[in-house]
Design an enzyme around this catalytic site. Sequence first.
Site, short mmCIF file in Angstrom:
data_model
loop_
_atom_site.label_atom_id
_atom_site.label_comp_id
_atom_site.label_asym_id
_atom_site.label_seq_id
_atom_site.Cartn_x
_atom_site.Cartn_y
_atom_site.Cartn_z
NE ARG A 263 -16.62 14.14 27.76
CZ ARG A 263 -17.57 13.62 26.95
NH1 ARG A 263 -17.43 13.03 25.75
NH2 ARG A 263 -18.78 14.10 27.42
CG ASP B 182 -22.14 2.20 22.37
OD1 ASP B 182 -23.33 2.72 22.59
OD2 ASP B 182 -21.16 3.13 22.54
#
Length: 293
Positions: free
Chosen positions: A54, A165
Amino acid sequence: MSTAPDLASTFADAMPGISPGVYDERDFRAVAAIVYREAGIMLPSGKAMLVYSRLAPLVRASGLGTFAAYIRHVEVDAGELRKTINALTTNHTFFYREAHHFEHFARVARPQLLADLNHGEAVRMWSAGCSSGEEVFSLTMTMLGHDRHEGAQIARRDIRILASDIADHALKKASEGRYGVSDGDALPADLRQNWTGTLGKEMVIGPEARSLVQFKRLNLQGEWPMRRPFQVIFCRNVMIYFDQPTKDRLVARLAEALSPGGFLYIGHSERVSGPAEALLEPVGPTIYHRRGR
């Protein structure tokens, strides 16, 4: 924060082709500490390869060459820190996930909310950790209901649903309200027909459902700017990434953010524990009711 004791063997066994000079155990520990500090997310040693995959694009884009140099940069650059947190969050969800929650909402919570509206009260709900929007739009469509005419009238009432979020890319997708046509297959057919449309190969959330939702970036471990309570909170499959003290603190804050008589819906593998138990009583599988109404 501690990581599993087999971290050394994890690197020895599962990092083929990755130079220790670029990424090693100390780098993983440093990233895990940052993510825990900033977002409360636990990264066990088994996530070492995930962290590499990532973050490697961010390391390359920075031109710094090594994870160690990039981590030093992250600690002094808020923008790069935000990218790092974005990259390491998980945003898997789907429409009508854990359908029993929406069935309970339709059967029990929705009539109470409609009664509140009829008494001149505002309705406020929160999808905490909304990811790419499938949860909050499932909730919104369920609130609007199976009757198109009634739902259109409900959409004009004083209803607001906060969808928050921590991940910018998830919020961007959610705010667009566009999904693959097959993504909506789990929705009840009449809800899908009433509150979505089709554009090419996309299912598009309709204007009535979209009008009720406000998307905001929010770190659940940080300050919450909201001051009025919510009648309904969905916070599902978020706490699975936290350790027990962090879970207990979060669910206590969620309980405090509910109005008396409000409902909290959490993920199927999550439980209420700690101080929140004094405020919440279970009324269904991973469904809790705030005492006092």
